[in-house]
Write a protein that holds these residues in place. Structure first.
Motif, PDB file in Angstrom:
ATOM      1  N   THR A  62       5.564 -10.113  12.520  1.00  0.00           N
ATOM      2  CA  THR A  62       5.237  -9.116  11.115  1.00  0.00           C
ATOM      3  C   THR A  62       6.337 -10.649  10.665  1.00  0.00           C
ATOM      4  O   THR A  62       7.066 -11.480  10.873  1.00  0.00           O
ATOM      5  N   LEU A  63       6.184 -10.354   9.230  1.00  0.00           N
ATOM      6  CA  LEU A  63       7.111 -11.002   8.260  1.00  0.00           C
ATOM      7  C   LEU A  63       7.626 -10.292   6.531  1.00  0.00           C
ATOM      8  O   LEU A  63       7.300  -9.156   6.411  1.00  0.00           O
ATOM      9  N   THR A  64       8.260 -11.361   5.835  1.00  0.00           N
ATOM     10  CA  THR A  64       8.436 -10.483   4.607  1.00  0.00           C
ATOM     11  C   THR A  64       7.002 -11.103   3.703  1.00  0.00           C
ATOM     12  O   THR A  64       6.814 -12.404   4.148  1.00  0.00           O
ATOM     13  N   TYR A  65       6.551 -10.468   2.227  1.00  0.00           N
ATOM     14  CA  TYR A  65       6.173 -10.972   1.315  1.00  0.00           C
ATOM     15  C   TYR A  65       5.888 -10.774   0.433  1.00  0.00           C
ATOM     16  O   TYR A  65       6.278  -9.869  -0.371  1.00  0.00           O
ATOM     17  N   ARG A  67      10.582  -6.443  10.618  1.00  0.00           N
ATOM     18  CA  ARG A  67       9.394  -6.032  10.020  1.00  0.00           C
ATOM     19  C   ARG A  67       8.628  -6.789   8.987  1.00  0.00           C
ATOM     20  O   ARG A  67       8.606  -7.970   9.003  1.00  0.00           O
ATOM     21  N   GLU A  68       7.485  -6.424   8.453  1.00  0.00           N
ATOM     22  CA  GLU A  68       6.549  -6.044   8.231  1.00  0.00           C
ATOM     23  C   GLU A  68       7.585  -5.553   6.840  1.00  0.00           C
ATOM     24  O   GLU A  68       6.314  -4.075   6.774  1.00  0.00           O
ATOM     25  N   GLY A  69       6.608  -6.188   5.461  1.00  0.00           N
ATOM     26  CA  GLY A  69       6.805  -5.579   3.775  1.00  0.00           C
ATOM     27  C   GLY A  69       7.156  -6.775   2.893  1.00  0.00           C
ATOM     28  O   GLY A  69       7.709  -7.601   2.938  1.00  0.00           O
ATOM     29  N   PRO A  70       6.685  -6.343   1.791  1.00  0.00           N
ATOM     30  CA  PRO A  70       7.070  -6.312   0.126  1.00  0.00           C
ATOM     31  C   PRO A  70       8.808  -6.466   0.335  1.00  0.00           C
ATOM     32  O   PRO A  70       9.616  -6.072   0.673  1.00  0.00           O
ATOM     33  N   VAL A  71       8.570  -7.814  -0.724  1.00  0.00           N
ATOM     34  CA  VAL A  71      10.323  -8.034  -0.877  1.00  0.00           C
ATOM     35  C   VAL A  71      10.618  -8.628  -2.271  1.00  0.00           C
ATOM     36  O   VAL A  71       9.278  -9.776  -2.461  1.00  0.00           O
TER      37      VAL A  71
END
Lengths: 236, 236, 236, 236
Positions: B115-118, C228-232
């Motif tokens: 996982t990663l942020t985007y 976590r996987e998610g928008p930032v």
């Protein structure tokens, strides 16, 4: 509690007001106080001391050696470099800071030039913990903002870090591998980029906390290890 | 010359104008043409094909498998994932691109969530070659500017890369380990971050050149290797 | 002091005299006692327990999970494997022993088949500490003789160890990477080869000491880390 | 086809019958012939040559430097060591063989003492390819038997190999990390253990084949890379 020796060339603080304004007793004094406050037993040593303050007995009592150097790398005696490296191989931890990237002991231990690009432009820096579970990232936020800083840019001519803990982002457009772990013999090495002689980063709590984490990580629980070259009989 | 299979889920190009405007025949077609132009023998396969186009005989003829997936990861059959991973262990190269960071085969091979942020904000990205001597950085400038891009941010939940070739800087303030090499069994894996379904990065020459370098690096000269679990007699 | 959970499939000890003769209360009981004696807080769990004794609350309280499995790997529920791996990513240590090389959680975390060759011939084994300064080699002699042992031979289909601490020599002519460290997310993993269900190695002091060292090394001082996987949004 | 320079101190072959019986024209001549036969362009150089035959122009034309030294390490001029290492950083491959484990350039590049234990007892050695998919293991059997050999034992005081390709088993009871890969700057280094001045290992086809594989692996396709220390402007 770790037995730490903080070494400083201690040159610029005595020669330039801009430096002594930030570190009136030397960078080593600031770092020593920060580490004592966090429970370590700390001694200091400087270039001007006999044998640069790094006699064999001092090193034998040192769990982790923190190193600051900037303008006087060449004045460090090669026999002291030999001795420092020998203690690292046997298990002493070593923390070269910032401009110690081209200090003699760090270059010797890396086996590479350790060169990089730089810019003294007061860039804003963001230090990202790319391994948030690493002991050196313990208790830290995911990203740490530092300003002003001197930019250090890639390529950083070091061997690939065994653990890459921090990567820096600079306002001007660069990145840098700012927290790099290595083992050399029984000794653990943590290179930590942030720091400067006039930007007052070593007074910041979060920077002190990372150096504290680095000291704890680099300290060995074990006895010194003696590697040897020589003939042996079969095990039985 | 490397035998490459480019796999694409090929979903968004058929459903969204913004995607088909950039890749009218699918991202796989663009990548295939780029790799053919650079001298490789290229086949393509997609999710809708029988066994997703990745039968055992296709994989047996594939030196390197390039993988694009984004919205349909879950639709990839587990038995095909098993087969892909098995060929990687035996020596097939594997290049997951961009959003394939959470594709089933990449996550399986990494053993972590990946996982990663985007942020889809069209950030300017600078891709730094932190290992300029690595074969995948061959012939490239020290820094490559890409714009617009989707930001991917740390922490990237992968094992520490065995070779970290590229680190990205993003305008918005993040860094990312964008070119990561791994070996799993006899297979070499290169994860490459840049790319997107509407930002037209795969049409850019420098991006194609990196994927070409990655393909050459991941291709094995040797025969497939068969690991085994089983009893053995002593060597003599 | 580390909070350890020792997991055992606990099958052969209840079915075969040759095994129960060595481990009348199960291998887990022997290991638990050895670790308690060395100052840890130890719980045990087995396959037959509800959710194999590895509920989320048990794992949340576990610093390091020690794992023994041999004949019943396939009976471990996949949802428990998911949960174990999830806790590893977040920071729980994991010590798979001997035949746990093909246990579900270890294979999942490695991303490879983890296969090897073997021979149950009571070989003499010599375990060499190739990294004598590593915390897991702390206090140990340079070479440890074990006999009788089951031979495990290369190639061992795992990713290259991040730290390779021990290499075994076997009388019959083989070598094996017997002490292998990995990090997966925030979790540290130590695979340790020696051990067997009828050769009484887990009663030996030096083997217990290595497992103790492994437990101390794998235990994290920090809080669990949530990837976590998610928008930032941008950092500022 | 790789441009190889084989360097030899070329001392024992001229002084001891037991050595010249095996290598009448020097070890370098045997290695050069073996590599030429396999398609490389090979030059040789020795200690007695002006600048040890390793002028800047020779090194600039060298893709991979193979190094044999045993009794005359200390006679190698430090300025030549500087020059060799500088070319390695810029992309030249380097293959130190056997007793070159304590040669000046290898120790410089490793940053460690590189010491080990040894026994000249004609042990049987088994060389296991623990990474059978590595390019240097290409085309080789899983295990290679060599006899007689000089035993080299652990601990080998080198940094953890980036790729560990071969591990040796010795009849007398030891193991050794015999095929170790490193990158230093843009240069690739392969240390290969087997070899001796009186045991005729360099005449064996399989040993020549491994050195050939090592040469191919260490050769760079790219231009030399110039690392630098210096100030920079922001990328735009």
């Amino acid at each position: 509690m770790v037995s730490v020796t903080v070494w400083n060339e201690y040159v610029q603080e005595r020669e330039a007001d801009a430096v002594s304004d930030q570190y009136p007793d030397g960078i080593h004094a600031t770092l020593a106080m920060a580490l004592e406050k966090r429970g370590h037993e700390v001694e200091t040593a400087t270039l001007a001391d006999r044998e640069h303050g790094l006699t064999d007995s001092v090193l034998a009592e040192t769990d982790v050696l923190v190193w600051w150097g900037h303008v006087a790398h060449d004045d460090v005696d090669n026999s002291v470099v030999d001795r420092v490296c020998d203690h690292v191989y046997r298990g002493m931890g070593f923390l070269p800071l910032h401009s110690a990237h081209v200090s003699k002991p760090f270059r010797r231990l890396m086996g590479t030039p350790c060169t990089l690009t730089y810019r003294e432009s007061g860039d804003r820096e963001r230090l990202w913990a790319v391994e948030p579970g690493h002991p050196i990232a313990n208790g830290l936020p995911e990203v740490i903002e530092l300003e002003p800083t001197e930019m250090y840019g890639e390529p950083f001519a070091v061997p690939a870090p065994e653990d890459l803990v921090f990567v820096s982002w600079f306002e001007g457009g660069e990145v840098f591998r700012s927290g790099c772990c290595y083992r050399r013999g029984a000794g653990r090495i943590f290179y930590f980029r942030p720091g400067h002689e006039t930007y007052p980063l070593y007074h910041e709590d979060v920077v002190q906390q990372i150096i504290d984490n680095g000291v704890r990580w680099a300290a060995s629980d074990g006895d010194r290890v003696d590697y040897r070259e020589g003939p042996v009989e079969p095990p039985e």
